[in-house]
Scaffold this motif. Sequence first.
Motif, PDB file in Angstrom:
ATOM      1  N   LEU A 366     -15.065  -9.371  39.782  1.00  0.00           N
ATOM      2  CA  LEU A 366     -15.250 -10.617  39.004  1.00  0.00           C
ATOM      3  C   LEU A 366     -16.726 -10.912  38.789  1.00  0.00           C
ATOM      4  O   LEU A 366     -17.151 -12.075  38.768  1.00  0.00           O
ATOM      5  N   LEU A 367     -17.530  -9.897  38.559  1.00  0.00           N
ATOM      6  CA  LEU A 367     -18.979 -10.069  38.613  1.00  0.00           C
ATOM      7  C   LEU A 367     -19.564 -10.699  37.351  1.00  0.00           C
ATOM      8  O   LEU A 367     -20.494 -11.503  37.435  1.00  0.00           O
ATOM      9  N   GLY A 368     -19.049 -10.332  36.168  1.00  0.00           N
ATOM     10  CA  GLY A 368     -19.576 -10.955  34.951  1.00  0.00           C
ATOM     11  C   GLY A 368     -19.309 -12.440  34.915  1.00  0.00           C
ATOM     12  O   GLY A 368     -20.186 -13.246  34.572  1.00  0.00           O
ATOM     13  N   SER A 369     -18.099 -12.833  35.289  1.00  0.00           N
ATOM     14  CA  SER A 369     -17.777 -14.260  35.318  1.00  0.00           C
ATOM     15  C   SER A 369     -18.537 -14.975  36.425  1.00  0.00           C
ATOM     16  O   SER A 369     -18.912 -16.140  36.276  1.00  0.00           O
ATOM     17  N   GLU A 370     -18.796 -14.271  37.522  1.00  0.00           N
ATOM     18  CA  GLU A 370     -19.591 -14.872  38.607  1.00  0.00           C
ATOM     19  C   GLU A 370     -21.025 -15.128  38.150  1.00  0.00           C
ATOM     20  O   GLU A 370     -21.608 -16.170  38.452  1.00  0.00           O
ATOM     21  N   TRP A 371     -21.586 -14.185  37.412  1.00  0.00           N
ATOM     22  CA  TRP A 371     -22.941 -14.381  36.883  1.00  0.00           C
ATOM     23  C   TRP A 371     -22.975 -15.606  35.964  1.00  0.00           C
ATOM     24  O   TRP A 371     -23.883 -16.433  36.045  1.00  0.00           O
ATOM     25  N   TYR A 372     -21.963 -15.697  35.084  1.00  0.00           N
ATOM     26  CA  TYR A 372     -21.899 -16.862  34.191  1.00  0.00           C
ATOM     27  C   TYR A 372     -21.767 -18.148  34.993  1.00  0.00           C
ATOM     28  O   TYR A 372     -22.427 -19.151  34.693  1.00  0.00           O
ATOM     29  N   ALA A 373     -20.920 -18.147  36.011  1.00  0.00           N
ATOM     30  CA  ALA A 373     -20.669 -19.377  36.771  1.00  0.00           C
ATOM     31  C   ALA A 373     -21.916 -19.860  37.495  1.00  0.00           C
ATOM     32  O   ALA A 373     -22.068 -21.058  37.741  1.00  0.00           O
ATOM     33  N   THR A 374     -22.812 -18.952  37.830  1.00  0.00           N
ATOM     34  CA  THR A 374     -24.071 -19.357  38.474  1.00  0.00           C
ATOM     35  C   THR A 374     -25.167 -19.641  37.448  1.00  0.00           C
ATOM     36  O   THR A 374     -26.195 -20.221  37.801  1.00  0.00           O
ATOM     37  N   ARG A 375     -24.926 -19.273  36.192  1.00  0.00           N
ATOM     38  CA  ARG A 375     -25.892 -19.495  35.111  1.00  0.00           C
ATOM     39  C   ARG A 375     -25.153 -19.871  33.834  1.00  0.00           C
ATOM     40  O   ARG A 375     -25.266 -19.186  32.811  1.00  0.00           O
ATOM     41  N   PRO A 376     -24.382 -20.941  33.849  1.00  0.00           N
ATOM     42  CA  PRO A 376     -23.519 -21.258  32.698  1.00  0.00           C
ATOM     43  C   PRO A 376     -24.322 -21.661  31.465  1.00  0.00           C
ATOM     44  O   PRO A 376     -25.351 -22.322  31.569  1.00  0.00           O
TER      45      PRO A 376
END
Length: 540
Positions: A366-376
């Motif tokens: 779930l890494l792409g969505s995790e990156w977004y969630a920390t940098r929305p």
Amino acid sequence: MKKIAYFLPLLAIAATEPPKTDPAKLSAMTKELSSDPFGGRAPGTEGEKKTIDWAIARFKALGLQPGGPDGSWTQKVPLIHTRLADGPVSFGGTQLRQGTDVALTTVRPDPTVAIENAPLVFVGYGVEAPEAKWDDFKGLDLKGKVAVFLVNDPDFEAPEGVDAKGRFGDKRMTYYGRWTYKYEEAARRGAIGALIVHDTAGAGYPWSTANASNGENYDIVRGPEDQRIALQGWLSGEAATKLFAAESMDLTALRFQARSAAFKPVPLKARFTAKLPVTVERIESANVLAKIPGRVKPDETVQFAAHWDAYGEGPPDAQGRTIRPGANDDALGVAGVMELARLFKTGPAPERTLVFALWTAEERGLLGSEWYATRPTSPLEKTAANLTLDILQTAGLAKDVILVGAGQSSLEDMLTDAAAKQGRTITPEEASERGLFYRADHFSVVRRGVPALQLMALGGASDMREGGRAAGQKWLDGYMACYHKTCDAWTPDWDFTGPAQDVDLFHAMGRRLSKAGVWPEWRPASEFRAIRAESAAERK
């Protein structure tokens, strides 16, 4: 004149009827994305470039706007890929064998994992849950220690009369039961490593699955303020039983003790040592983001999402095929997001901004969505909901909808209403102890408080209009035989009317969610309710 008057009401009804998902479009897009030229869509490959170019061209053709940073169509996602080499690992005086006794990985970009005589401590289920009045740590300092956890929640398999019974999800796994939570909790508390005792019932999969990584792992590139533990992994149930017995401890008895709120961590006499070389590869990948701006509340958003990545190429199968095309997982989900974009673009302008997200590296954790969630790119505090498509049944029309993660949020009520208008009912997922709710990309924003709902056909056998539940089970068994394999490939035998039904559900829910002032809420028992409550003032 009478004939014209007769047809006017029919025209009015047709004008108000929302557009429908086109099964033929879903099929064509799924077929193209899972074709050989896309190479299995692995991050960092030529297949990624081709996939992203395809997605951007589609969004542009539909008339959407870029949703990424600085007006771009993509959000760059830097990843690391690690692989542990062979080296000594010992628990007390016992040498542990990678792949047999332990399944170890690291997500740190260090050249070597070096742990020398670290103290070991058994932390039970390793849960701190204020809403359940539960704390397994009791103020324990884990700095420099290796924590040993049990998998799942304290009330998993807890009999009546035991303290833990009913405090969590009972048979349904909560986030506290997931291995990701346990590794993160170990890191938050300063541990140097974490081992989770494997058991098939609690994990939801056998040792062969827990050990499938072969020492490899992936992560997003993290800053110094967000470092992971140096070493993480599974300890086989058989090895754990022997190691605890060597300490004159009965693992079965400890498991029972850990189901009490009075449980306290148990230090072990043994020490842990590991010296393992690490190969580190850096990969540049990207999410694709598009949007339809809101006309009333453009700073409030609704997300529709799927992951574009699959597993790329691997060893040849019996037919010599090496590409794992991920046709259902998740090319079909991407096609569904594209259809949602088309449907919303042909309708009236939404009051809120609609975001269409295609994530990278879901299959890597779930890494792409995790990156977004920390940098929305849109504030999560004002993200009303996330609706995720990840594996849809292709056996035909269904009489029900499989609900994954029942009891979490009021989005379930919206789903029930939308399903009823299709003549469908809601069926809770089977085997909720597998924790499917925590295993798809929507979870990255869920853990930051955003209500979300996923459609995932792995949740159980659908009740098909033709053939009933037996036909649904036949489809599910057939698909699971191809899950993450070369045979997850498009065929003309797939019936896309079922996926079209499901995409239409999200279109119906999305039309409601696109209205300003509609804020789904977490249920009182949800472990994410308190997180969302912290930002309540932002939504007034």
